[in-house]
Design a protein around this motif. Structure first.
Motif, mmCIF file in Angstrom:
data_model
loop_
_atom_site.group_PDB
_atom_site.id
_atom_site.type_symbol
_atom_site.label_atom_id
_atom_site.label_comp_id
_atom_site.label_asym_id
_atom_site.label_seq_id
_atom_site.Cartn_x
_atom_site.Cartn_y
_atom_site.Cartn_z
ATOM 1 N N GLU A 66 4.041 -1.880 -5.923
ATOM 2 C CA GLU A 66 5.458 -1.175 -5.865
ATOM 3 C C GLU A 66 5.450 -0.218 -7.266
ATOM 4 O OE1 GLU A 66 8.321 0.492 -5.094
ATOM 5 O OE2 GLU A 66 8.215 -1.417 -3.541
ATOM 6 N N ASP A 67 6.309 0.730 -7.210
ATOM 7 C CA ASP A 67 6.651 1.791 -8.138
ATOM 8 C C ASP A 67 7.014 0.824 -9.354
ATOM 9 O OD1 ASP A 67 7.380 4.558 -9.199
ATOM 10 O OD2 ASP A 67 9.319 3.208 -9.477
ATOM 11 N N VAL A 68 6.530 1.130 -10.419
ATOM 12 C CA VAL A 68 6.942 0.381 -11.885
ATOM 13 C C VAL A 68 8.449 0.367 -12.000
ATOM 14 C CG1 VAL A 68 7.036 0.555 -14.222
ATOM 15 C CG2 VAL A 68 4.686 0.738 -12.979
ATOM 16 N N GLN A 69 9.000 1.412 -11.736
ATOM 17 C CA GLN A 69 10.534 1.127 -12.029
ATOM 18 C C GLN A 69 11.294 0.550 -10.896
ATOM 19 O OE1 GLN A 69 10.644 5.662 -12.816
ATOM 20 N NE2 GLN A 69 12.112 5.210 -14.467
ATOM 21 N N VAL A 70 11.123 0.619 -9.557
ATOM 22 C CA VAL A 70 11.473 0.103 -8.621
ATOM 23 C C VAL A 70 11.235 -1.560 -8.935
ATOM 24 C CG1 VAL A 70 11.590 -0.318 -6.012
ATOM 25 C CG2 VAL A 70 11.353 2.048 -7.103
ATOM 26 N N ASN A 71 9.917 -1.896 -9.241
ATOM 27 C CA ASN A 71 9.884 -3.234 -9.337
ATOM 28 C C ASN A 71 10.733 -3.785 -10.317
ATOM 29 O OD1 ASN A 71 8.474 -5.732 -9.696
ATOM 30 N ND2 ASN A 71 6.452 -4.797 -9.802
ATOM 31 N N SER A 72 10.891 -3.090 -11.415
ATOM 32 C CA SER A 72 11.705 -3.470 -12.647
ATOM 33 C C SER A 72 13.212 -3.789 -12.122
ATOM 34 C CB SER A 72 11.687 -2.669 -13.723
ATOM 35 O OG SER A 72 12.592 -2.964 -14.858
ATOM 36 N N VAL A 91 5.535 5.030 -16.151
ATOM 37 C CA VAL A 91 6.502 5.940 -15.200
ATOM 38 C C VAL A 91 5.406 6.511 -14.217
ATOM 39 C CG1 VAL A 91 8.275 7.521 -14.824
ATOM 40 C CG2 VAL A 91 8.429 5.846 -16.642
ATOM 41 N N GLY A 92 5.863 6.364 -13.022
ATOM 42 C CA GLY A 92 4.955 7.075 -11.898
ATOM 43 C C GLY A 92 3.712 6.196 -11.336
ATOM 44 N N ASP A 93 3.603 5.205 -11.913
ATOM 45 C CA ASP A 93 2.367 4.263 -11.592
ATOM 46 C C ASP A 93 3.152 3.207 -10.552
ATOM 47 O OD1 ASP A 93 0.585 5.427 -13.186
ATOM 48 O OD2 ASP A 93 0.649 3.690 -14.856
ATOM 49 N N TRP A 94 2.039 2.512 -9.951
ATOM 50 C CA TRP A 94 2.412 1.362 -9.315
ATOM 51 C C TRP A 94 1.842 0.358 -9.848
ATOM 52 C CZ3 TRP A 94 -1.445 -1.620 -6.797
ATOM 53 C CH2 TRP A 94 -2.763 -1.031 -6.730
ATOM 54 N N SER A 127 -6.373 7.297 3.178
ATOM 55 C CA SER A 127 -7.266 6.394 2.616
ATOM 56 C C SER A 127 -7.208 6.186 1.241
ATOM 57 C CB SER A 127 -8.522 6.355 3.188
ATOM 58 O OG SER A 127 -9.140 7.405 2.735
ATOM 59 N N GLY A 128 -6.797 7.255 0.371
ATOM 60 C CA GLY A 128 -6.597 7.209 -0.931
ATOM 61 C C GLY A 128 -5.461 6.820 -1.524
ATOM 62 N N ASN A 129 -4.555 6.455 -0.732
ATOM 63 C CA ASN A 129 -3.204 5.895 -1.182
ATOM 64 C C ASN A 129 -2.959 4.505 -0.685
ATOM 65 O OD1 ASN A 129 -2.973 8.538 -2.187
ATOM 66 N ND2 ASN A 129 -1.019 9.008 -1.126
ATOM 67 N N VAL A 130 -1.654 3.927 -1.463
ATOM 68 C CA VAL A 130 -1.376 2.627 -0.898
ATOM 69 C C VAL A 130 0.171 2.750 -0.525
ATOM 70 C CG1 VAL A 130 -2.783 1.207 -2.209
ATOM 71 C CG2 VAL A 130 -0.618 2.108 -3.329
ATOM 72 N N ILE A 131 0.517 2.139 0.287
ATOM 73 C CA ILE A 131 2.094 2.199 0.715
ATOM 74 C C ILE A 131 2.934 1.162 -0.361
ATOM 75 C CG2 ILE A 131 3.865 1.709 2.361
ATOM 76 C CD1 ILE A 131 2.368 4.044 3.166
ATOM 77 N N LEU A 132 3.774 1.799 -0.788
ATOM 78 C CA LEU A 132 4.664 0.830 -1.766
ATOM 79 C C LEU A 132 5.609 0.182 -0.836
ATOM 80 C CD1 LEU A 132 5.233 3.412 -4.640
ATOM 81 C CD2 LEU A 132 3.252 1.777 -4.017
ATOM 82 N N LEU A 133 6.026 -1.131 -1.036
ATOM 83 C CA LEU A 133 6.626 -2.157 -0.329
ATOM 84 C C LEU A 133 8.144 -1.612 -0.137
ATOM 85 C CD1 LEU A 133 6.851 -4.846 1.148
ATOM 86 C CD2 LEU A 133 7.539 -5.852 -0.873
ATOM 87 N N LYS A 166 7.020 4.741 -0.284
ATOM 88 C CA LYS A 166 6.342 5.773 -0.574
ATOM 89 C C LYS A 166 4.693 5.754 -0.512
ATOM 90 C CE LYS A 166 9.723 7.804 -3.612
ATOM 91 N NZ LYS A 166 10.123 9.204 -2.742
ATOM 92 N N SER A 167 4.011 6.733 -0.575
ATOM 93 C CA SER A 167 2.508 6.592 -0.424
ATOM 94 C C SER A 167 2.145 7.034 -1.637
ATOM 95 C CB SER A 167 1.915 7.489 0.806
ATOM 96 O OG SER A 167 0.399 7.261 0.567
ATOM 97 N N ARG A 168 1.416 6.246 -2.474
ATOM 98 C CA ARG A 168 0.816 6.777 -3.799
ATOM 99 C C ARG A 168 -0.463 6.481 -4.056
ATOM 100 N NH1 ARG A 168 5.257 5.145 -8.175
ATOM 101 N NH2 ARG A 168 6.244 6.724 -6.840
ATOM 102 N N SER A 169 -1.004 7.467 -4.793
ATOM 103 C CA SER A 169 -2.678 7.244 -5.210
ATOM 104 C C SER A 169 -2.969 5.913 -5.623
ATOM 105 C CB SER A 169 -3.004 8.409 -6.106
ATOM 106 O OG SER A 169 -4.374 8.417 -6.553
ATOM 107 N N LYS A 170 -4.220 5.577 -4.945
ATOM 108 C CA LYS A 170 -4.665 4.322 -5.584
ATOM 109 C C LYS A 170 -4.960 4.068 -6.932
ATOM 110 C CE LYS A 170 -6.594 2.900 -1.029
ATOM 111 N NZ LYS A 170 -7.790 2.658 -0.229
ATOM 112 N N SER A 171 -5.349 5.493 -7.824
ATOM 113 C CA SER A 171 -5.827 5.395 -9.035
ATOM 114 C C SER A 171 -4.522 5.395 -10.082
ATOM 115 C CB SER A 171 -6.396 6.744 -9.107
ATOM 116 O OG SER A 171 -5.556 7.832 -8.927
#
Length: 267
Positions: free
Chosen positions: A142-148, A110-113, A89-95, A99-104
């Protein structure tokens, strides 16, 4: 509560746990979408049930155009709810990466969503003003770099892998999401094409069967999106998300999650 529905068979290889965790699924074979029945057919979709073609598209446009609108800033907190990892519950799923990444870790480093517009903002100049550019039905974490890397590319099969791809592929003019979300992407694109018909301040968004659409209000490729809708039917994660958007945020639904067979009925 989620609508009660009669749904078509989904291959056993797509185990429930894998789908909920957003893991990459094996390649799938398209099969015709069977008709579904939901608890909303006699209420929300009452004026659409039984129609096909332009009549169905027009009816659905009227139905889903009644919605609450979010600001671009409000999307951060909304995505933490709509795309919450069912196993953490502390994470979101990136499209795209799965990957499962912290909501924070939401932001631009880099490393953010961040906020991925599945219907690219440049395809029709959506902007991030309140409207299609803030419509939660097509915006995912989505991961910042993947989004780009995805950028504003149209969707098609083929390409090569990349860092944190999760099975997604890309080439110079197109992007192929991982198998587990191919149908999700198709249904988001086609939702946008029905919701935004040019009868308000925004462009008439439509699917077409090409890539490299640039700034035109089109997204492709339609033939591939239709295949993806068949290959990857709505799963529990996607259905829950649709319900949360409806109940908590926008008060409208993506009809192609409730009735994936309506894709073929219109296009």
């Amino acid at each position: 509560m989620l609508a009660t529905r009669i749904r078509r068979w989904k291959p056993v290889a797509l185990a429930t746990a894998a789908v909920l965790a957003g893991l990459t699924a094996p390649a799938l074979t398209a099969t015709p979408a069977a008709a579904t029945t939901t608890a909303y057919d006699t209420t929300y979709y009452r004026d659409a049930v039984g129609k096909t073609g332009t009549a169905l598209k027009s009816s659905l446009h009227t139905i889903i155009s009644s919605q609450n609108k979010l600001s671009y800033a409000a999307l951060w907190e909304a995505l933490k709810v709509t795309d919450q990892d069912p196993n953490n519950s502390g994470n979101v799923i990136l499209l795209y990466s799965g990957k499962s990444r912290s909501k924070s870790l939401n932001g631009g480093d880099v490393g953010d969503w961040n906020r991925e517009h599945v219907w690219a903002i440049s395809h029709g100049d959506l902007t991030t003003s309140t409207g299609p550019g803030t419509d939660l039905h097509h915006i995912r974490p989505e991961d910042v770099q993947v989004n780009s890397i995805r950028g504003n590319k149209d969707f098609d099969n083929g390409g090569g892998t990349f860092t944190n791809s999760g099975g997604s592929l890309t080439d110079s003019d197109s992007f192929e999401p991982r198998d587990a979300v191919k149908g999700d992407v198709a249904r988001m694109i086609l939702y946008m094409a029905v919701r935004y018909e040019g009868d308000d301040a925004w462009a008439d968004l439509e699917p077409n069967d090409r890539v490299a659409n640039g700034s035109a209000p089109y997204t492709g490729r339609l033939s591939v999106l239709k295949q993806w809708n068949e290959q990857d039917p709505p799963d529990a994660f996607e259905e829950r998300r649709n319900q949360v958007v409806y109940d908590t945020y926008q008060k409208n639904r993506n009809p192609f999650i409730d009735h994936p067979e309506w894709v073929e009925a219109i296009w």
